[in-house]
Design a protein around this motif. Structure first.
Motif, PDB file in Angstrom:
ATOM      1  N   LEU A 133       0.819  -1.212   0.000  1.00 59.72           N
ATOM      2  CA  LEU A 133       0.000   0.000   0.000  1.00 59.72           C
ATOM      3  C   LEU A 133       0.855   1.265   0.000  1.00 59.72           C
ATOM      4  N   TRP A 134       1.940   1.309   0.807  1.00 62.36           N
ATOM      5  CA  TRP A 134       2.722   2.552   0.783  1.00 62.36           C
ATOM      6  C   TRP A 134       3.439   2.720  -0.552  1.00 62.36           C
ATOM      7  N   ILE A 135       3.816   1.625  -1.179  1.00 62.98           N
ATOM      8  CA  ILE A 135       4.403   1.726  -2.516  1.00 62.98           C
ATOM      9  C   ILE A 135       3.355   2.256  -3.500  1.00 62.98           C
ATOM     10  N   THR A 136       2.118   1.781  -3.377  1.00 60.52           N
ATOM     11  CA  THR A 136       1.023   2.265  -4.231  1.00 60.52           C
ATOM     12  C   THR A 136       0.850   3.775  -4.116  1.00 60.52           C
ATOM     13  N   PHE A 137       0.776   4.261  -2.891  1.00 58.57           N
ATOM     14  CA  PHE A 137       0.579   5.698  -2.687  1.00 58.57           C
ATOM     15  C   PHE A 137       1.723   6.513  -3.292  1.00 58.57           C
ATOM     16  N   PHE A 138       2.949   6.062  -3.093  1.00 54.68           N
ATOM     17  CA  PHE A 138       4.095   6.828  -3.608  1.00 54.68           C
ATOM     18  C   PHE A 138       4.151   6.790  -5.133  1.00 54.68           C
ATOM     19  N   LEU A 139       3.784   5.667  -5.730  1.00 56.43           N
ATOM     20  CA  LEU A 139       3.741   5.608  -7.193  1.00 56.43           C
ATOM     21  C   LEU A 139       2.681   6.561  -7.737  1.00 56.43           C
ATOM     22  N   LEU A 140       1.509   6.555  -7.125  1.00 61.47           N
ATOM     23  CA  LEU A 140       0.438   7.442  -7.590  1.00 61.47           C
ATOM     24  C   LEU A 140       0.804   8.909  -7.372  1.00 61.47           C
ATOM     25  N   ALA A 141       1.466   9.200  -6.239  1.00 59.59           N
ATOM     26  CA  ALA A 141       1.900  10.572  -5.993  1.00 59.59           C
ATOM     27  C   ALA A 141       2.912  11.015  -7.041  1.00 59.59           C
ATOM     28  N   ALA A 142       3.874  10.139  -7.334  1.00 59.30           N
ATOM     29  CA  ALA A 142       4.881  10.471  -8.348  1.00 59.30           C
ATOM     30  C   ALA A 142       4.230  10.662  -9.713  1.00 59.30           C
ATOM     31  N   GLY A 143       3.191   9.870  -9.996  1.00 59.17           N
ATOM     32  CA  GLY A 143       2.474  10.030 -11.251  1.00 59.17           C
ATOM     33  C   GLY A 143       1.797  11.381 -11.352  1.00 59.17           C
ATOM     34  N   GLU A 144       1.232  11.866 -10.239  1.00 65.80           N
ATOM     35  CA  GLU A 144       0.603  13.195 -10.232  1.00 65.80           C
ATOM     36  C   GLU A 144       1.648  14.291 -10.411  1.00 65.80           C
ATOM     37  N   THR A 146       4.655  14.122 -11.809  1.00 63.53           N
ATOM     38  CA  THR A 146       5.394  14.106 -13.076  1.00 63.53           C
ATOM     39  C   THR A 146       4.489  14.061 -14.297  1.00 63.53           C
ATOM     40  N   GLY A 147       3.211  13.741 -14.099  1.00 63.99           N
ATOM     41  CA  GLY A 147       2.315  13.551 -15.232  1.00 63.99           C
ATOM     42  C   GLY A 147       2.592  12.273 -15.983  1.00 63.99           C
ATOM     43  N   SER A 148       3.308  11.340 -15.368  1.00 63.18           N
ATOM     44  CA  SER A 148       3.693  10.097 -16.024  1.00 63.18           C
ATOM     45  C   SER A 148       2.544   9.089 -15.992  1.00 63.18           C
ATOM     46  N   ALA A 149       2.059   8.709 -17.156  1.00 64.13           N
ATOM     47  CA  ALA A 149       1.012   7.686 -17.234  1.00 64.13           C
ATOM     48  C   ALA A 149       1.541   6.339 -16.773  1.00 64.13           C
ATOM     49  N   ALA A 150       2.821   6.085 -17.020  1.00 64.86           N
ATOM     50  CA  ALA A 150       3.417   4.802 -16.634  1.00 64.86           C
ATOM     51  C   ALA A 150       3.423   4.637 -15.114  1.00 64.86           C
ATOM     52  N   ALA A 154       1.415   1.927 -12.987  1.00 61.77           N
ATOM     53  CA  ALA A 154       2.131   1.069 -12.036  1.00 61.77           C
ATOM     54  C   ALA A 154       1.472   1.139 -10.660  1.00 61.77           C
ATOM     55  N   GLY A 155       1.046   2.350 -10.258  1.00 59.32           N
ATOM     56  CA  GLY A 155       0.324   2.489  -9.004  1.00 59.32           C
ATOM     57  C   GLY A 155      -0.982   1.711  -9.009  1.00 59.32           C
ATOM     58  N   GLY A 156      -1.645   1.687 -10.170  1.00 57.65           N
ATOM     59  CA  GLY A 156      -2.873   0.908 -10.287  1.00 57.65           C
ATOM     60  C   GLY A 156      -2.628  -0.576 -10.095  1.00 57.65           C
TER      61      GLY A 156
END
Length: 199
Positions: A133-144, A146-150, A154-156
């Motif tokens: 879960l904490w990895i999920t949150f950090f991936l989604l935060a990084a996606g917001e 950077t605007g990175s769809a990847a 990955a967060g999904g």
């Protein structure tokens, strides 16, 4: 007058809380992973209010008389997460910068990270949920940020893994209650360790 008092048995709220968390996380993560378009979030919001939010809140309050600080903190907090997510998407999302949404997700990641540190004396199944879960949150935060769809995708997928792990532990807890012993292995903590609340 008899001096024998019958011990009160408190029900285990963990299966309920974990199921509410798992089901709602799975639905949202399917959207984040790109399996369904953004319009599918409408059903996620309904589930977030009714099950992910409310059921987890109920589970957290049920943990209080059991003296389970970890369980109460986790279930009430993630119930509040789902309520806040639903309120944000329904009413408050206009003109909020993506970078600020990133901070919202990041801070949930920080909270989840130190909750994960609190699971090290608990079954490995619980440790795995909080790790994912904490990895999920950090991936989604990084996606917001950077605007990175990847990164968002990955967060999904990491969210889907988190949901599977939570469903598994919920099922394991139900079976312990039903049969009086573990049916699904959850990786019990070492007997040499002082047992901490596992929910």
């Amino acid at each position: 007058m008899s001096q024998i008092s019958e011990a009160r048995k408190y029900p285990n709220p963990a299966p309920l809380g974990l199921a509410g968390f798992a089901l709602t996380t799975w639905l949202l993560s399917m959207v984040n992973a790109g399996w369904y378009p953004g319009g599918a979030v409408n059903l996620v919001l309904a589930c977030a209010l009714a099950f992910g939010g409310t059921a987890q809140m109920i589970a957290g309050v049920m943990e209080l008389p059991r003296g389970n600080t970890f369980g109460a903190t986790a279930f009430i907090s993630y119930g509040a997460f789902w309520w806040s997510f639903a309120l944000f998407v329904l009413f408050l999302h206009d003109n909020v910068p993506a970078g600020f949404v990133g901070w919202y997700l990041c801070l949930w990641g920080v909270f989840t990270f130190y909750m994960w540190l609190g699971t090290f004396r608990s079954p490995k199944a619980l440790q795995a949920i909080f790790l994912a879960l904490w990895i999920t949150f950090f991936l989604l935060a990084a996606g917001e940020w950077t605007g990175s769809a990847a990164l968002h995708t990955a967060g999904g997928y990491m969210g889907l893994l988190t949901a599977v792990l939570a469903f598994y532990l919920s099922a394991a807890e139900i079976m312990i209650e039903a049969y009086g012993h573990a049916v699904l292995p959850i990786g019990q903590a070492s007997a040499r360790m002082v047992q901490a609340p596992a929910h």
